[in-house]
Design an enzyme around this catalytic site. Structure first.
Site, PDB file in Angstrom:
ATOM      1  N   HIS A   1       0.833  -1.194   0.000  1.00 43.52           N
ATOM      2  CA  HIS A   1       0.000   0.000   0.000  1.00 43.52           C
ATOM      3  C   HIS A   1       0.877   1.257   0.000  1.00 43.52           C
ATOM      4  O   HIS A   1       0.437   2.316  -0.443  1.00 43.52           O
ATOM      5  CB  HIS A   1      -0.913   0.028   1.229  1.00 43.52           C
ATOM      6  CG  HIS A   1      -1.998  -1.009   1.205  1.00 43.52           C
ATOM      7  ND1 HIS A   1      -1.799  -2.300   1.659  1.00 43.52           N
ATOM      8  CD2 HIS A   1      -3.286  -0.958   0.770  1.00 43.52           C
ATOM      9  CE1 HIS A   1      -2.917  -2.986   1.519  1.00 43.52           C
ATOM     10  NE2 HIS A   1      -3.837  -2.192   0.990  1.00 43.52           N
TER      11      HIS A   1
ATOM     12  N   ASP B   1      -4.439  -5.986  -8.104  1.00 40.04           N
ATOM     13  CA  ASP B   1      -4.674  -5.383  -6.802  1.00 40.04           C
ATOM     14  C   ASP B   1      -4.994  -3.914  -7.058  1.00 40.04           C
ATOM     15  O   ASP B   1      -4.859  -3.414  -8.186  1.00 40.04           O
ATOM     16  CB  ASP B   1      -3.434  -5.539  -5.913  1.00 40.04           C
ATOM     17  CG  ASP B   1      -3.791  -5.539  -4.426  1.00 40.04           C
ATOM     18  OD1 ASP B   1      -4.881  -5.043  -4.065  1.00 40.04           O
ATOM     19  OD2 ASP B   1      -2.965  -6.023  -3.620  1.00 40.04           O
TER      20      ASP B   1
END
Length: 1001
Positions: free
Chosen positions: A245, A319
């Site tokens: 992230h 993702d």
């Protein structure tokens, strides 16, 4: 529950997998096995379910109507939130209408708000949208008001994969009910790096085979119920030290290492028809050494490895493309186009739809990707939509949505999973379950919080104990103060709370002071530690392996804390094992098995095959009773087979509705005192050979000798046919005609001569009890023999028991019964030990005490005896009374302690003089009219059942045939005993009848 079957080859047959997917026949496969000497067990490799030809016609027909821009948009999935403002909702709507995106991934919000958004967007979309969500531990990962299932790390320690299949099926049911089609789960990463900042607790563990088994069960459960599963994070995010992230992790692994470990679970799921895969943002030089290029954007990884080498035919999702693992290197639109070029089918979290469409069109113009390739991917998406039922889309029904998502079956499954995951790692000298309450002085301590925890409230159900806390900011001075406060306790039950679920600079939230405190307590006391958080935190407390008891609970939820408290006291057992190795003391697969059923368990009706909805009649009856002012409030407890499956509080202490009834409030038990004190003591003494019901009152009570009571046989006394008068209004002899008390009886203030409290501001003469006993012994007997319910012998019972034992009445009960049971609230004069807001008041006495009776006994005679008597005066909670009733149910045995000799309760609860029309046992009530709904027992209660009722509105019943215990506590005498609505409505027995009817279903 449907059994799922895993049709798969065993490990070691990788070279055969591709053959099965190709044109090679079974014969060639057998020949290959013959020449290699390898004969694996194998089953047919399954393709993703939506590739069935049944879904091709609709997909082809839709594809034929689409423009090139619409085709590109169909491969885009945009993010949405149902907890944002209307401007956000409208912005998503515009993207749906203008560009025709293929799907939406929802993040935080609520199910009803989300359903309204889904219905709007679906109505606005030319082609039905594919709706997705990250629901690794169920919808609760993103949506409030839904059921939460355990983290995957907790599930990794469960031995029964069938439970995970059931979870997958239930998550799928909830998803479909919510309008969701794709669940981005399971996480199949093999977490072999304890310091992993992004996976950790989200993984099933560090053993690839276990990860594969658990993932497969979860996947099968979802896809068998029509929800597309998505294995993530390909090719394996379990051994990273960077959160994608925020950055780009680099995996410096060999291809062989990836094949043997990281890719193993993906292959297993692919063989069984996995519908989709999510590709992670990681750099893997051995596969693609392009600098700063994430696997999501790598053609050698997505196309070369996943599609061609591994033969995956399902949907491939990226993702989230706004994660810094890719977003820091490429702008929106460009990153999406590169992901598509790499071979992904759907671009997740596209942040700029028009830019993405433009960039993909550039690729088409430049010949980097063909229209045919785009068509193939769109066709795959459309086939998946057809399989998901989107070819016949129906709006989400929002009525009853929350109730449907939170079904009792769904909640019970969460309970079963959580219970099965609890892992017992230390049990020195079999300290668990805790035994012999009378021999141990215990306290609880919750670390990491300043409030009493659900864990401590759960412990309190089993035994009274003081509760301590130590906040996160606690210092060494606080440590020393706690050590002093806990010095006198031999056993400390510690709960570790507020732990971070990910590793951080603060050791998962475990402060140095907490470590000092835990280690000090382990040196000075026996300690049982329950860790409510990331299991890796076990390694952050040096010396934790020296705790007498240690429970890994994996996460901190009210349910987990509840179940851990039950495990400590033996309500439930332990079956979990560690899915990861922590250190040299806590290894992979560690876990001590422990049986449950030692003490009461607290569960749901479903645990006993009863549907919660079948008990709604109880709630209706209770609400009716309160509405009709039969009672201001009540507690109801029902248990079967030692499992409390219904325990609720209703209404308020009084009709002013100021104080709600709680399940741990104390009620005046009234005549239930008879079977809970006098009879309990008699039966205990019977087992010791010190009491015999065939002997007389005069045998045991010297004061009765020479009176007309001397020869009364206890068999007759306990069955209320000894010709004793029903009662004597002792209080009336204390009052003058003008209503004032005679000077030698009562005073408003206590003194040496008037020390005994009768009620607030009312004290009786210290010797007045002698007058009461004398009056009983001097009272005439009834002229005619036969049954007459009488209090008198039970008023004398404490004197009888004290004469036999040489001990105070309550002290004897407490030492021999209440303390071993952990029934600490069973007490006389509760005002001495409990705050008044925990004690339910009874009557506004306008005749004798001229006040609201609150904390002192309702019965006048018991009040004049200082609140302690054998016929009335006992107070307690439904929970503690149920413990005593279970002692009776199991013929004197509870928690493997034979507190009353075998056969005694069984003999005393039998009907003694039924043939003479007396239906009672010795001390116990029995059904006076079996089968009659207007009788003193439920219509379906068998003739062998027994119990007692109380004047204040209390009732308890025991059914050995069905292994049932029922407790009903109320204060129907508030504000006046003239209120008889409880009898008119027949509430108490009707509630139990609801249980019998549910059992029949």
């Amino acid at each position: 529950m449907q059994k799922f079957k895993i049709d798969r080859m065993e490990s070691g047959r990788g070279f055969l997998r591709d053959w099965v997917k190709g044109p090679v026949t079974h014969l060639l496969l057998v020949l290959a096995c013959f020449f290699t000497g390898y004969f694996p067990l194998y089953g047919q490799v399954q393709r993703p379910p939506f590739l069935d030809e049944r879904f091709t016609p609709w997909a082809d027909s839709v594809l034929a109507t689409m423009s090139q821009e619409e085709k590109i948009a169909q491969l885009i999935m945009i993010p949405a939130y149902s907890n944002k403002d209307q401007a956000h909702v409208d912005s998503i709507s515009n993207l749906v209408k203008k560009y025709g995106v293929g799907g939406i991934i929802f993040f935080q919000g609520g199910p009803v708000r989300q359903a309204h958004m889904i219905n709007r967007f679906q109505a606005e979309s030319k082609i039905p949208l594919m709706i997705s969500l990250d629901g690794e531990w169920g919808l609760r990962m993103r949506l409030d008001s839904t059921v939460r299932y355990p983290y995957q790390m907790a599930l990794g320690g469960i031995g029964d994969e069938q439970l995970l299949y059931a979870m997958g099926a239930e998550v799928a049911r909830q998803a479909r009910r919510s309008g969701i089609h794709v669940n981005f789960a399971p996480v199949v990463d093999v977490n072999n790096n304890p310091g992993n900042p992004v996976i950790g607790f989200r993984s099933f563990g560090e053993e690839k085979e276990n990860v594969a088994r658990k993932s497969l069960a979860y996947m099968k459960g979802m896809q068998d119920q029509g929800i597309l599963a998505s294995a993530k994070h390909f090719p394996g995010h379990g051994d990273t030290d960077v959160d994608s992230h925020y950055g780009l992790p680099v995996l410096h692994f060999s291809k062989r290492r990836l094949e043997e470990i990281e890719l193993y679970p993906f292959r297993e799921l692919m063989d069984q028809g996995l519908g989709s895969i999510m590709v992670a943002h990681m750099q893997i030089p051995v596969l693609d050494d392009t600098p700063n290029l994430a696997s999501t954007l790598s053609k050698p990884i997505v196309t070369g490895l996943l599609k061609e080498e591994m033969g995956f035919e399902g949907l491939i999702f990226t993702d989230a493309l706004n994660m810094q693992g890719v977003a820091k290197y490429y702008p929106p639109g460009v990153v999406d186009a590169k992901a598509l070029l790499a071979g992904n089918d759907m671009m997740l979290n596209t942040m700029n739809v028009p830019a993405t469409i433009r960039e993909v069109k550039k690729l088409l113009e430049q010949g980097e990707i063909s229209k045919e390739e785009i068509d193939q991917r769109v066709l795959k998406v459309l086939k998946a939509k057809a399989w998901l039922g989107l070819d016949n889309f129906r709006p989400v029904e929002t009525n009853h949505l929350i109730a449907d998502l939170n079904s009792p079956e769904a909640e019970f499954l969460s309970r079963k999973l959580t219970e099965s995951s609890l892992t017992l790692l230390r049990n020195s000298e079999a300290i668990l379950p805790i035994k012999g309450f009378q021999n141990v002085k215990m306290a609880s301590l919750s670390l990491g919080t300043s409030r009493t925890t659900d864990f401590q409230k759960g412990l309190e159900r089993y035994a009274p104990m003081p509760h301590f806390t130590f906040p996160k900011e606690g210092n060494l001075g606080d440590v020393e103060q706690l050590r002093r406060q806990l010095a006198d306790y031999s056993l400390i039950l510690i709960g570790l709370h507020g732990l971070g679920i990910r590793e951080g600079t603060n050791q998962y939230g475990i402060s140095p002071e907490m470590v000092v405190l835990i280690r000090a307590l382990m040196e000075e006391h026996a300690v049982v530690v329950s860790v409510f958080g990331n299991v890796y935190s076990l390694g952050k407390i040096p010396g934790l392996e020296n705790a007498e008891g240690l429970i890994a609970a994996y996460q901190e939820t009210p349910l987990t804390q509840d179940l851990a408290s039950q495990l400590i006291f033996g309500g439930i057992g332990a079956r979990g094992t560690l899915p990861v190795a922590i250190n040299s003391h806590f290894g992979l697969g560690d876990g001590i098995k422990l049986s449950g059923g030692f003490r009461l368990a607290y569960t749901q009706p479903e645990a006993l095959g009863i549907n919660t909805e079948q008990l709604q009649g109880i709630d209706s009856l209770m609400h009716l009773a309160i509405r009709e002012k039969a009672i201001p409030g009540a507690q109801v407890l029902i248990a079967k087979e030692g499992k409390v499956f219904y325990h609720k509080a209703f209404g308020h202490h009084t009709y002013d509705s100021l104080q709600q009834v709680r399940i741990d409030d104390l009620y005046d038990l009234a005549s239930i005192t008879k079977i809970s004190t006098s009879l309990a003591a008699f039966m205990h003494l019977k087992g010791l050979g010190k009491f015999d019901e065939n002997q007389t009152l005069g045998t045991y009570l010297p004061a009765a000798r020479g009176t007309n009571k001397e020869d009364l046989r206890y068999r007759d006394i306990l069955t209320h046919q000894a010709r004793l008068r029903a009662w004597i209004p002792f209080w009336m002899s204390t009052v003058r005609k003008n209503g004032s008390f005679k000077w030698f009886t009562m005073k408003a203030d206590s003194s040496r001569r008037f020390p005994i409290r009768v009620a607030d501001d009312l004290y009786i003469h210290r010797n007045y009890h002698r007058k009461i006993y004398k009056e009983i012994l001097a009272s005439p007997l009834n002229e005619k023999p036969g049954y007459v319910y009488s209090d008198l012998s039970f008023i004398l019972a404490p004197r009888v028991i004290e004469a036999i034992t040489g001990e105070k009445f309550y002290d004897y009960l407490k030492q021999n019964l209440y303390e071993p049971l952990g029934a600490g609230t069973l007490t006389f004069n509760p005002y001495q030990a409990y705050p008044l807001d925990r004690i339910v008041p009874t009557e506004v006495d306008t005749a004798f005490r001229k006040q609201l009776l609150h904390g002192t006994v309702h019965d006048e005679g018991a009040a004049m005896l200082g609140g302690v008597s054998g016929h009335a005066g006992l107070f307690g909670t439904s929970n503690d009374l149920a413990k005593l009733m279970h002692l009776y149910l199991y013929d004197g045995n509870y928690a493997k302690q034979q507190l009353i000799a075998p056969g005694v309760v069984s003999a005393y609860s039998k009907c003694v003089f039924c043939e003479e029309g007396n239906y009672r046992g010795m001390g116990f009530d029995r059904p006076n009219r079996p089968g009659d709904p207007s009788g003193n027992a439920a219509a379906s209660a068998p003739a062998s059942s027994f119990g007692h009722s109380g004047f204040t509105g209390t009732y308890t019943w025991i059914d050995p045939e069905n292994e049932l215990v029922y407790v009903f506590l109320s204060n129907r005498v508030y504000p006046s005993r003239e209120n008889r609505n409880i009898y008119r409505l027949n509430v108490r027995t009707s509630v139990l009848e609801q249980v019998y009817q549910a059992l029949k279903k």
